[in-house]
Design an enzyme around this catalytic site. Structure first.
Site, PDB file in Angstrom:
ATOM      1  N   PHE A 170      35.935  13.574  41.975  1.00 27.06           N
ATOM      2  CA  PHE A 170      34.652  13.840  42.621  1.00 27.06           C
ATOM      3  C   PHE A 170      33.672  14.358  41.582  1.00 27.06           C
ATOM      4  O   PHE A 170      33.961  15.324  40.869  1.00 27.06           O
ATOM      5  CB  PHE A 170      34.807  14.848  43.761  1.00 27.06           C
ATOM      6  N   VAL A 171      32.530  13.691  41.483  1.00 25.05           N
ATOM      7  CA  VAL A 171      31.541  14.057  40.465  1.00 25.05           C
ATOM      8  C   VAL A 171      30.199  14.427  41.092  1.00 25.05           C
ATOM      9  O   VAL A 171      29.878  13.989  42.199  1.00 25.05           O
ATOM     10  CB  VAL A 171      31.349  12.901  39.444  1.00 25.05           C
ATOM     11  N   ASP A 188      32.496   4.119  45.750  1.00 20.11           N
ATOM     12  CA  ASP A 188      33.774   4.798  45.932  1.00 20.11           C
ATOM     13  C   ASP A 188      34.651   3.845  46.763  1.00 20.11           C
ATOM     14  O   ASP A 188      35.239   2.921  46.231  1.00 20.11           O
ATOM     15  CB  ASP A 188      33.435   6.128  46.637  1.00 20.11           C
ATOM     16  N   GLY A 202      21.246   9.451  46.457  1.00 20.80           N
ATOM     17  CA  GLY A 202      21.959   9.556  45.189  1.00 20.80           C
ATOM     18  C   GLY A 202      21.407   8.735  44.048  1.00 20.80           C
ATOM     19  O   GLY A 202      21.510   9.122  42.893  1.00 20.80           O
ATOM     20  N   LYS A 213      34.483   3.621  41.160  1.00 18.91           N
ATOM     21  CA  LYS A 213      35.868   4.109  41.157  1.00 18.91           C
ATOM     22  C   LYS A 213      36.765   2.930  41.539  1.00 18.91           C
ATOM     23  O   LYS A 213      37.035   2.709  42.710  1.00 18.91           O
ATOM     24  CB  LYS A 213      36.037   5.242  42.172  1.00 18.91           C
ATOM     25  N   ARG A 257      22.087  17.488  42.625  1.00 16.27           N
ATOM     26  CA  ARG A 257      21.389  16.222  42.339  1.00 16.27           C
ATOM     27  C   ARG A 257      20.467  16.311  41.127  1.00 16.27           C
ATOM     28  O   ARG A 257      20.196  15.325  40.454  1.00 16.27           O
ATOM     29  CB  ARG A 257      20.537  15.783  43.535  1.00 16.27           C
ATOM     30  N   GLU A 313      22.874   1.357  43.263  1.00 16.79           N
ATOM     31  CA  GLU A 313      23.681   2.473  43.781  1.00 16.79           C
ATOM     32  C   GLU A 313      24.004   3.456  42.665  1.00 16.79           C
ATOM     33  O   GLU A 313      24.096   3.074  41.502  1.00 16.79           O
ATOM     34  CB  GLU A 313      24.994   1.935  44.370  1.00 16.79           C
ATOM     35  N   ASP A 314      24.196   4.710  43.034  1.00 18.01           N
ATOM     36  CA  ASP A 314      24.623   5.710  42.064  1.00 18.01           C
ATOM     37  C   ASP A 314      26.113   5.557  41.785  1.00 18.01           C
ATOM     38  O   ASP A 314      26.559   5.569  40.646  1.00 18.01           O
ATOM     39  CB  ASP A 314      24.315   7.128  42.569  1.00 18.01           C
TER      40      ASP A 314
HETATM   41  P1  IMP Z   1      31.427   4.686  49.508  1.00 21.25           P
HETATM   42  O1  IMP Z   1      30.785   4.238  50.799  1.00 21.25           O
HETATM   43  O2  IMP Z   1      32.785   5.319  49.757  1.00 21.25           O
HETATM   44  O3  IMP Z   1      31.495   3.608  48.464  1.00 21.25           O
HETATM   45  O4  IMP Z   1      30.559   5.856  48.939  1.00 21.25           O
HETATM   46  C1  IMP Z   1      29.303   5.615  48.483  1.00 21.25           C
HETATM   47  C2  IMP Z   1      28.419   6.857  48.540  1.00 21.25           C
HETATM   48  O5  IMP Z   1      29.191   8.053  48.656  1.00 21.25           O
HETATM   49  C3  IMP Z   1      27.648   6.989  47.262  1.00 21.25           C
HETATM   50  O6  IMP Z   1      26.386   6.382  47.363  1.00 21.25           O
HETATM   51  C4  IMP Z   1      27.535   8.488  47.067  1.00 21.25           C
HETATM   52  O7  IMP Z   1      26.381   8.972  47.700  1.00 21.25           O
HETATM   53  C5  IMP Z   1      28.738   9.046  47.763  1.00 21.25           C
HETATM   54  N1  IMP Z   1      29.816   9.373  46.783  1.00 21.25           N
HETATM   55  C6  IMP Z   1      30.912   8.649  46.491  1.00 21.25           C
HETATM   56  N2  IMP Z   1      31.672   9.245  45.552  1.00 21.25           N
HETATM   57  C7  IMP Z   1      31.012  10.381  45.214  1.00 21.25           C
HETATM   58  C8  IMP Z   1      31.278  11.439  44.252  1.00 21.25           C
HETATM   59  O8  IMP Z   1      32.254  11.446  43.481  1.00 21.25           O
HETATM   60  N3  IMP Z   1      30.349  12.435  44.215  1.00 21.25           N
HETATM   61  C9  IMP Z   1      29.246  12.473  45.010  1.00 21.25           C
HETATM   62  N4  IMP Z   1      28.960  11.507  45.907  1.00 21.25           N
HETATM   63  C10 IMP Z   1      29.838  10.473  46.000  1.00 21.25           C
HETATM   64 MG    MG Z   2      24.660   8.040  48.053  1.00 16.28          MG
END
Ligand code: IMP
Ligand code: MG
Length: 178
Positions: A155-156, A106, A48, A134, A168, A102-103
């Site tokens: 969700f984006v 969440d 990402g 978020k 992507r 990081e992109d």
């Molecule tokens: P986390 O582990 O829940 O913080 O999620 C982190 C990873 O989940 C990010 O690096 C993204 O690749 C993916 N992710 C989280 N939210 C989104 C979203 O809204 N769209 C697409 N990918 C997401």
């Molecule tokens: Mg990712």
């Protein structure tokens, strides 16, 4: 409106909005690292963050190292909470200042798994830079040091972010339509 797989997405952040967020993160990083005694190591989390990492690096006019690692925690539009290491760290991080790129953050689960791995490699400092956060979902104790934009729990896709691997390559960021 765009369609990826079975879902429809609508415009959310323009290329200009994104550029502004990139410049903001870059500005803070310059303040903190431009005069570092050793070049910091940026570690971008694939897939990402490739677009954000690319645009961000182009704005950083000081010596730095850049490396990519790959983990996975996402399936569809729900975080699975399961993280698999796919490509490990090859660099010697001992005594180095590390910035994770990081992109989007969440739940924070991915980084919660990554941080101890980096810590165990003896980095001098570990900071986190993310394009999107978020805040209403993030429930971890560690600090996120550089944030481009805070967004609600939506969700984006686009600008590196995918929905089941599609989206992507889109220049802008779209959100899931209700
Ligand atoms: P986390 O582990 O829940 O913080 O999620 C982190 C990873 O989940 C990010 O690096 C993204 O690749 C993916 N992710 C989280 N939210 C989104 C979203 O809204 N769209 C697409 N990918 C997401
Ligand atoms: Mg990712």
């Amino acid at each position: 409106m765009i369609k990826l797989h079975d879902k429809t997405f609508e415009p959310y952040l323009s290329a200009q909005d994104i550029q502004k967020a990139v410049l903001e993160v870059a500005g803070s990083l310059k303040k903190d690292y431009a005069n570092n005694d050793r070049p910091p190591i940026f570690i971008a989390i694939l897939n990402g963050s490739f677009m954000f990492a690319s645009d961000l690096m182009k704005e950083l006019n000081f010596d730095l190292e850049l490396s990519f690692v790959k983990f996975s925690s996402y399936e569809g539009t729900q975080s699975t909470g399961v993280i698999n290491e796919l490509i490990g760290f090859t660099q010697d991080l001992k005594g180095r200042d590390v910035v994770i790129v990081e992109d989007i953050i969440d739940t924070g689960n991915t980084l919660e798994k990554v941080l101890p791995i980096l810590d165990s490699k003896g980095a001098k400092s570990i900071k986190i830079a993310t394009l999107l956060l978020k805040p209403s979902v993030f429930d971890k104790k560690y600090q996120i040091n550089y944030v481009g934009l805070e967004i609600p729990n939506i969700f984006v896709v686009g600008y590196g972010l995918d929905y089941d691997e599609l989206g992507r390559n889109i220049k802008e960021i779209y959100k899931l339509s209700q």
